[in-house]
Design a protein around this motif. Sequence first.
Motif, PDB file in Angstrom:
ATOM      1  N   CYS A  65      45.650  49.517  40.855  1.00  0.00           N
ATOM      2  CA  CYS A  65      46.961  49.559  40.200  1.00  0.00           C
ATOM      3  C   CYS A  65      47.339  50.979  39.792  1.00  0.00           C
ATOM      4  CB  CYS A  65      46.971  48.629  38.992  1.00  0.00           C
ATOM      5  SG  CYS A  65      46.887  46.886  39.452  1.00  0.00           S
ATOM      6  N   ASP A  66      46.363  51.748  39.295  1.00  0.00           N
ATOM      7  CA  ASP A  66      46.637  53.140  38.931  1.00  0.00           C
ATOM      8  C   ASP A  66      47.142  53.920  40.144  1.00  0.00           C
ATOM      9  OD1 ASP A  66      45.809  52.622  36.342  1.00  0.00           O
ATOM     10  OD2 ASP A  66      43.820  53.534  36.620  1.00  0.00           O
ATOM     11  N   ALA A  67      46.497  53.714  41.288  1.00  0.00           N
ATOM     12  CA  ALA A  67      46.901  54.423  42.508  1.00  0.00           C
ATOM     13  C   ALA A  67      48.305  54.012  42.932  1.00  0.00           C
ATOM     14  CB  ALA A  67      45.897  54.163  43.626  1.00  0.00           C
ATOM     15  N   LEU A  68      48.602  52.730  42.854  1.00  0.00           N
ATOM     16  CA  LEU A  68      49.945  52.267  43.204  1.00  0.00           C
ATOM     17  C   LEU A  68      50.968  52.826  42.224  1.00  0.00           C
ATOM     18  CD1 LEU A  68      49.072  48.582  44.147  1.00  0.00           C
ATOM     19  CD2 LEU A  68      49.776  50.409  45.727  1.00  0.00           C
ATOM     20  N   ASP A  69      50.611  52.858  40.925  1.00  0.00           N
ATOM     21  CA  ASP A  69      51.510  53.436  39.917  1.00  0.00           C
ATOM     22  C   ASP A  69      51.804  54.902  40.215  1.00  0.00           C
ATOM     23  OD1 ASP A  69      51.660  51.068  38.459  1.00  0.00           O
ATOM     24  OD2 ASP A  69      50.156  51.698  36.976  1.00  0.00           O
ATOM     25  N   GLU A  70      50.823  55.612  40.771  1.00  0.00           N
ATOM     26  CA  GLU A  70      50.981  57.029  41.078  1.00  0.00           C
ATOM     27  C   GLU A  70      51.743  57.257  42.381  1.00  0.00           C
ATOM     28  OE1 GLU A  70      47.031  58.624  40.983  1.00  0.00           O
ATOM     29  OE2 GLU A  70      46.877  58.375  38.814  1.00  0.00           O
ATOM     30  N   GLY A  71      52.119  56.171  43.044  1.00  0.00           N
ATOM     31  CA  GLY A  71      52.933  56.296  44.241  1.00  0.00           C
ATOM     32  C   GLY A  71      52.192  56.307  45.561  1.00  0.00           C
ATOM     33  N   HIS A  72      50.881  56.054  45.524  1.00  0.00           N
ATOM     34  CA  HIS A  72      50.131  55.997  46.775  1.00  0.00           C
ATOM     35  C   HIS A  72      50.545  54.747  47.548  1.00  0.00           C
ATOM     36  CE1 HIS A  72      47.497  59.329  45.753  1.00  0.00           C
ATOM     37  NE2 HIS A  72      47.472  58.845  44.522  1.00  0.00           N
ATOM     38  N   SER A  73      50.565  54.860  48.858  1.00  0.00           N
ATOM     39  CA  SER A  73      50.968  53.725  49.691  1.00  0.00           C
ATOM     40  C   SER A  73      49.881  52.659  49.674  1.00  0.00           C
ATOM     41  CB  SER A  73      51.202  54.184  51.127  1.00  0.00           C
ATOM     42  OG  SER A  73      49.966  54.524  51.746  1.00  0.00           O
ATOM     43  N   SER A  74      50.276  51.439  49.975  1.00  0.00           N
ATOM     44  CA  SER A  74      49.295  50.358  50.032  1.00  0.00           C
ATOM     45  C   SER A  74      48.247  50.651  51.106  1.00  0.00           C
ATOM     46  CB  SER A  74      49.976  49.012  50.288  1.00  0.00           C
ATOM     47  OG  SER A  74      50.727  49.049  51.479  1.00  0.00           O
ATOM     48  N   LYS A  75      48.664  51.261  52.186  1.00  0.00           N
ATOM     49  CA  LYS A  75      47.725  51.617  53.260  1.00  0.00           C
ATOM     50  C   LYS A  75      46.671  52.597  52.750  1.00  0.00           C
ATOM     51  CE  LYS A  75      47.653  53.247  58.026  1.00  0.00           C
ATOM     52  NZ  LYS A  75      48.456  53.624  59.188  1.00  0.00           N
ATOM     53  N   ALA A  76      47.100  53.608  51.989  1.00  0.00           N
ATOM     54  CA  ALA A  76      46.162  54.588  51.430  1.00  0.00           C
ATOM     55  C   ALA A  76      45.225  53.929  50.429  1.00  0.00           C
ATOM     56  CB  ALA A  76      46.919  55.729  50.771  1.00  0.00           C
ATOM     57  N   VAL A  77      45.757  53.030  49.618  1.00  0.00           N
ATOM     58  CA  VAL A  77      44.934  52.335  48.626  1.00  0.00           C
ATOM     59  C   VAL A  77      43.889  51.469  49.322  1.00  0.00           C
ATOM     60  CG1 VAL A  77      44.957  50.608  46.771  1.00  0.00           C
ATOM     61  CG2 VAL A  77      46.702  52.406  46.835  1.00  0.00           C
ATOM     62  N   SER A 101      47.682  41.321  42.453  1.00  0.00           N
ATOM     63  CA  SER A 101      48.187  40.029  41.983  1.00  0.00           C
ATOM     64  C   SER A 101      47.801  39.783  40.534  1.00  0.00           C
ATOM     65  CB  SER A 101      47.651  38.897  42.859  1.00  0.00           C
ATOM     66  OG  SER A 101      48.138  39.017  44.174  1.00  0.00           O
ATOM     67  N   ALA A 102      46.593  40.191  40.168  1.00  0.00           N
ATOM     68  CA  ALA A 102      46.099  39.954  38.813  1.00  0.00           C
ATOM     69  C   ALA A 102      46.624  40.970  37.803  1.00  0.00           C
ATOM     70  CB  ALA A 102      44.573  39.967  38.808  1.00  0.00           C
ATOM     71  N   TYR A 103      46.600  42.259  38.178  1.00  0.00           N
ATOM     72  CA  TYR A 103      46.817  43.314  37.197  1.00  0.00           C
ATOM     73  C   TYR A 103      48.123  44.087  37.321  1.00  0.00           C
ATOM     74  CZ  TYR A 103      41.914  42.402  36.242  1.00  0.00           C
ATOM     75  OH  TYR A 103      40.728  41.788  35.924  1.00  0.00           O
ATOM     76  N   CYS A 104      48.747  44.032  38.477  1.00  0.00           N
ATOM     77  CA  CYS A 104      50.040  44.729  38.641  1.00  0.00           C
ATOM     78  C   CYS A 104      50.892  43.962  39.658  1.00  0.00           C
ATOM     79  CB  CYS A 104      49.832  46.193  39.054  1.00  0.00           C
ATOM     80  SG  CYS A 104      48.699  46.469  40.455  1.00  0.00           S
ATOM     81  N   PRO A 105      51.298  42.750  39.283  1.00  0.00           N
ATOM     82  CA  PRO A 105      52.006  41.876  40.229  1.00  0.00           C
ATOM     83  C   PRO A 105      53.336  42.422  40.721  1.00  0.00           C
ATOM     84  CG  PRO A 105      52.062  40.961  38.016  1.00  0.00           C
ATOM     85  CD  PRO A 105      51.135  42.140  37.980  1.00  0.00           C
ATOM     86  N   GLU A 106      53.845  43.450  40.056  1.00  0.00           N
ATOM     87  CA  GLU A 106      55.103  44.039  40.517  1.00  0.00           C
ATOM     88  C   GLU A 106      54.970  44.653  41.908  1.00  0.00           C
ATOM     89  OE1 GLU A 106      53.179  47.212  37.823  1.00  0.00           O
ATOM     90  OE2 GLU A 106      53.295  45.047  37.911  1.00  0.00           O
ATOM     91  N   TYR A 107      53.727  44.873  42.358  1.00  0.00           N
ATOM     92  CA  TYR A 107      53.502  45.454  43.682  1.00  0.00           C
ATOM     93  C   TYR A 107      53.255  44.405  44.761  1.00  0.00           C
ATOM     94  CZ  TYR A 107      53.184  49.862  41.226  1.00  0.00           C
ATOM     95  OH  TYR A 107      53.461  50.961  40.445  1.00  0.00           O
ATOM     96  N   VAL A 108      53.238  43.148  44.382  1.00  0.00           N
ATOM     97  CA  VAL A 108      52.965  42.073  45.342  1.00  0.00           C
ATOM     98  C   VAL A 108      54.281  41.445  45.742  1.00  0.00           C
ATOM     99  CG1 VAL A 108      51.770  39.889  45.735  1.00  0.00           C
ATOM    100  CG2 VAL A 108      50.739  41.637  44.266  1.00  0.00           C
TER     101      VAL A 108
END
Length: 111
Positions: A65-77, A101-108
Amino acid sequence: MFTRRFATSVAGTTLTAAALGLASLGFAGAANAGSVDDAFLAQLEEDGITPPSAARAISYAHAVCDALDEGHSSKAVISAVAKATGLSRKGAKTFSVDAASAYCPEYVTSS
């Protein structure tokens, strides 16, 4: 390694975390098991992923979730999770989706 297990390589984990610009993943204390943590761990188990410890799995999930929050792509994560955990790409994707899904559902997104 996970069964599809986490790799225990501290160097690999540190390099991957640094590559993502994440804070160092420390596992000093036991995870605070709450309902979200329990649901996340149950989903991993249902998906056939067995982490070496609940604390490590939860820490990696928060790093996703931290990586997604920082703008990293799902592929990179997903690639970083695969490198850090020793999971296959498919396993890393499953782990990452479960974590988000559990911790940052805004990305799902639902398909």
